[in-house]
Design a protein around this motif. Sequence first.
Motif, PDB file in Angstrom:
ATOM      1  N   THR A  61       0.992  -1.307  -0.009  1.00  0.00           N
ATOM      2  CA  THR A  61       0.164  -0.088   0.101  1.00  0.00           C
ATOM      3  C   THR A  61       0.848   1.225  -0.007  1.00  0.00           C
ATOM      4  O   THR A  61       0.291   2.380   0.022  1.00  0.00           O
ATOM      5  N   SER A  62       1.991   1.204  -0.051  1.00  0.00           N
ATOM      6  CA  SER A  62       3.210   2.296   0.020  1.00  0.00           C
ATOM      7  C   SER A  62       3.098   2.958  -1.410  1.00  0.00           C
ATOM      8  O   SER A  62       3.449   2.649  -2.460  1.00  0.00           O
ATOM      9  N   LYS A  63       2.589   4.170  -0.959  1.00  0.00           N
ATOM     10  CA  LYS A  63       2.305   5.281  -2.333  1.00  0.00           C
ATOM     11  C   LYS A  63       3.757   5.662  -2.727  1.00  0.00           C
ATOM     12  O   LYS A  63       3.888   6.042  -3.902  1.00  0.00           O
ATOM     13  N   GLY A  64       4.786   5.593  -1.973  1.00  0.00           N
ATOM     14  CA  GLY A  64       6.175   5.955  -2.389  1.00  0.00           C
ATOM     15  C   GLY A  64       6.614   4.863  -3.483  1.00  0.00           C
ATOM     16  O   GLY A  64       7.198   5.296  -4.378  1.00  0.00           O
ATOM     17  N   LEU A  65       6.254   3.652  -3.417  1.00  0.00           N
ATOM     18  CA  LEU A  65       6.540   2.771  -4.212  1.00  0.00           C
ATOM     19  C   LEU A  65       5.658   2.754  -5.542  1.00  0.00           C
ATOM     20  O   LEU A  65       6.052   2.658  -6.690  1.00  0.00           O
ATOM     21  N   LEU A  66       4.444   2.827  -5.410  1.00  0.00           N
ATOM     22  CA  LEU A  66       3.533   2.721  -6.266  1.00  0.00           C
ATOM     23  C   LEU A  66       3.582   3.942  -7.185  1.00  0.00           C
ATOM     24  O   LEU A  66       3.443   3.718  -8.370  1.00  0.00           O
ATOM     25  N   ASN A  67       3.837   4.910  -6.588  1.00  0.00           N
ATOM     26  CA  ASN A  67       3.921   6.149  -7.350  1.00  0.00           C
ATOM     27  C   ASN A  67       5.103   6.094  -8.574  1.00  0.00           C
ATOM     28  O   ASN A  67       5.170   7.146  -9.428  1.00  0.00           O
ATOM     29  N   ILE A  68       5.999   5.412  -8.164  1.00  0.00           N
ATOM     30  CA  ILE A  68       7.239   5.192  -9.231  1.00  0.00           C
ATOM     31  C   ILE A  68       6.601   5.108 -10.657  1.00  0.00           C
ATOM     32  O   ILE A  68       6.854   5.524 -11.589  1.00  0.00           O
ATOM     33  N   ASP A  69       5.423   4.116 -10.655  1.00  0.00           N
ATOM     34  CA  ASP A  69       4.569   3.796 -11.753  1.00  0.00           C
ATOM     35  C   ASP A  69       4.060   5.251 -12.482  1.00  0.00           C
ATOM     36  O   ASP A  69       3.589   5.047 -13.800  1.00  0.00           O
ATOM     37  N   GLN A  70       3.903   6.274 -12.043  1.00  0.00           N
ATOM     38  CA  GLN A  70       3.126   7.444 -12.606  1.00  0.00           C
ATOM     39  C   GLN A  70       4.108   8.321 -13.265  1.00  0.00           C
ATOM     40  O   GLN A  70       3.918   9.184 -13.948  1.00  0.00           O
ATOM     41  N   LEU A  71       5.390   7.758 -13.125  1.00  0.00           N
ATOM     42  CA  LEU A  71       6.625   8.648 -14.056  1.00  0.00           C
ATOM     43  C   LEU A  71       6.146   8.416 -15.694  1.00  0.00           C
ATOM     44  O   LEU A  71       5.646   7.630 -16.247  1.00  0.00           O
ATOM     45  N   PRO A  72       6.237   9.747 -16.372  1.00  0.00           N
ATOM     46  CA  PRO A  72       5.911   9.649 -17.696  1.00  0.00           C
ATOM     47  C   PRO A  72       6.708   8.740 -18.625  1.00  0.00           C
ATOM     48  O   PRO A  72       7.897   8.615 -18.303  1.00  0.00           O
ATOM     49  N   LEU A  73       5.899   7.857 -19.381  1.00  0.00           N
ATOM     50  CA  LEU A  73       6.861   6.895 -20.296  1.00  0.00           C
ATOM     51  C   LEU A  73       7.258   5.679 -19.681  1.00  0.00           C
ATOM     52  O   LEU A  73       8.229   4.827 -19.983  1.00  0.00           O
ATOM     53  N   PHE A  74       7.162   5.712 -18.109  1.00  0.00           N
ATOM     54  CA  PHE A  74       7.940   4.449 -17.457  1.00  0.00           C
ATOM     55  C   PHE A  74       6.665   3.588 -16.694  1.00  0.00           C
ATOM     56  O   PHE A  74       5.793   4.110 -16.396  1.00  0.00           O
ATOM     57  N   LYS A  75       7.298   2.295 -16.574  1.00  0.00           N
ATOM     58  CA  LYS A  75       6.217   1.435 -15.674  1.00  0.00           C
ATOM     59  C   LYS A  75       6.975   0.806 -14.501  1.00  0.00           C
ATOM     60  O   LYS A  75       8.383   0.331 -14.992  1.00  0.00           O
ATOM     61  N   LEU A  76       6.762   0.561 -13.629  1.00  0.00           N
ATOM     62  CA  LEU A  76       7.142  -0.110 -12.608  1.00  0.00           C
ATOM     63  C   LEU A  76       7.255  -1.755 -12.895  1.00  0.00           C
ATOM     64  O   LEU A  76       6.398  -2.280 -13.237  1.00  0.00           O
ATOM     65  N   GLY A  77       8.651  -1.996 -12.771  1.00  0.00           N
ATOM     66  CA  GLY A  77       8.986  -3.545 -12.934  1.00  0.00           C
ATOM     67  C   GLY A  77       9.010  -4.157 -11.649  1.00  0.00           C
ATOM     68  O   GLY A  77       8.058  -3.936 -10.653  1.00  0.00           O
ATOM     69  N   ILE A  99      10.969   3.032 -22.318  1.00  0.00           N
ATOM     70  CA  ILE A  99      11.722   3.137 -23.540  1.00  0.00           C
ATOM     71  C   ILE A  99      12.749   2.084 -23.752  1.00  0.00           C
ATOM     72  O   ILE A  99      13.695   2.012 -22.984  1.00  0.00           O
ATOM     73  N   PRO A 100      12.919   1.344 -24.840  1.00  0.00           N
ATOM     74  CA  PRO A 100      13.870   0.313 -25.083  1.00  0.00           C
ATOM     75  C   PRO A 100      15.160   0.871 -24.920  1.00  0.00           C
ATOM     76  O   PRO A 100      15.287   2.064 -25.270  1.00  0.00           O
ATOM     77  N   PHE A 101      16.129  -0.117 -24.231  1.00  0.00           N
ATOM     78  CA  PHE A 101      17.394   0.374 -23.869  1.00  0.00           C
ATOM     79  C   PHE A 101      17.556   1.374 -22.687  1.00  0.00           C
ATOM     80  O   PHE A 101      18.967   1.927 -22.607  1.00  0.00           O
ATOM     81  N   LEU A 102      16.390   1.831 -22.448  1.00  0.00           N
ATOM     82  CA  LEU A 102      16.408   2.746 -21.257  1.00  0.00           C
ATOM     83  C   LEU A 102      15.705   2.309 -19.896  1.00  0.00           C
ATOM     84  O   LEU A 102      15.218   3.057 -19.214  1.00  0.00           O
ATOM     85  N   GLU A 103      15.874   1.098 -19.881  1.00  0.00           N
ATOM     86  CA  GLU A 103      15.235   0.196 -18.710  1.00  0.00           C
ATOM     87  C   GLU A 103      16.122   0.942 -17.315  1.00  0.00           C
ATOM     88  O   GLU A 103      17.400   0.797 -17.205  1.00  0.00           O
ATOM     89  N   GLY A 104      15.547   1.394 -16.566  1.00  0.00           N
ATOM     90  CA  GLY A 104      16.169   1.923 -15.121  1.00  0.00           C
ATOM     91  C   GLY A 104      15.917   1.084 -13.962  1.00  0.00           C
ATOM     92  O   GLY A 104      15.301  -0.060 -13.989  1.00  0.00           O
ATOM     93  N   MET A 105      16.561   1.689 -12.903  1.00  0.00           N
ATOM     94  CA  MET A 105      16.371   1.046 -11.706  1.00  0.00           C
ATOM     95  C   MET A 105      16.656   2.030 -10.466  1.00  0.00           C
ATOM     96  O   MET A 105      17.348   3.066 -10.897  1.00  0.00           O
ATOM     97  N   VAL A 106      16.136   1.936  -9.469  1.00  0.00           N
ATOM     98  CA  VAL A 106      16.084   2.754  -8.301  1.00  0.00           C
ATOM     99  C   VAL A 106      16.504   1.691  -7.302  1.00  0.00           C
ATOM    100  O   VAL A 106      15.945   0.763  -6.997  1.00  0.00           O
ATOM    101  N   ALA A 107      17.708   2.043  -6.611  1.00  0.00           N
ATOM    102  CA  ALA A 107      17.973   1.205  -5.346  1.00  0.00           C
ATOM    103  C   ALA A 107      18.359   1.955  -4.192  1.00  0.00           C
ATOM    104  O   ALA A 107      18.916   3.026  -4.106  1.00  0.00           O
ATOM    105  N   VAL A 108      18.141   1.532  -3.189  1.00  0.00           N
ATOM    106  CA  VAL A 108      18.447   2.184  -1.731  1.00  0.00           C
ATOM    107  C   VAL A 108      19.134   1.253  -1.093  1.00  0.00           C
ATOM    108  O   VAL A 108      18.597  -0.015  -0.884  1.00  0.00           O
TER     109      VAL A 108
END
Length: 195
Positions: A61-77, A99-108
């Motif tokens: 239910t974490s909005k901090g995590l789920l809101n990553i999916d709200q970035l334009p052109l990106f989807k949460l994996g 976007i292909p070849f622009l797969e990202g990641m966020v790590a803490v």
Amino acid sequence: MVGKTTLLEAIAGKNRGLLATEQDKQAILMAIAQLEERNPTPRPVEAGELLDGDWRLLYTTSKGLLNIDQLPLFKLGQIYQSIRVATTSVYNIAEVYGIPFLEGMVAVAARFEPLSERRVQVKFERSILGLQRLVGYNKSPRDFIGQIEAGKKFAAVDFRLDNREQQGWLDITYLDRDLRIGRGNEGSVYVLSKV
């Protein structure tokens, strides 16, 4: 176990909570509460052999995590949390696609300190944001974490966090060999399965 099956069925198809309706959320929270009452590990913080390892987020239910999916052109994996009991380390990794070849990641990267038999204090120490291919992330939290632990600096936005300000706590409310439920200080719920 009936309670576990009920919960897994309730969260199936909900994309970690992104697709959950209010009615779904209520049913899921009820299933979580019922399972928490049957926690087979009453002192989860002391059960290092069960806690240790790589976990995949099934629902939150974490909005901090789920809101990553709200970035334009990106989807949460996939989202992973890896716990290393021996070093009291915890790593959160979120894969981001678009976007292909622009797969990202966020790590803490963080450290945890037991506060009670079910609660840990978490102090965040480092954040890494970048493209998966530039940081050498190959869909495996284990290899990537090995690089972090070795002190590697990445071709990414890689910075230290002031852990006096970036901290919180987590109650581990259910733990068995392959499922963990936690409740955070901001009221969020997390359901994870062992990878």
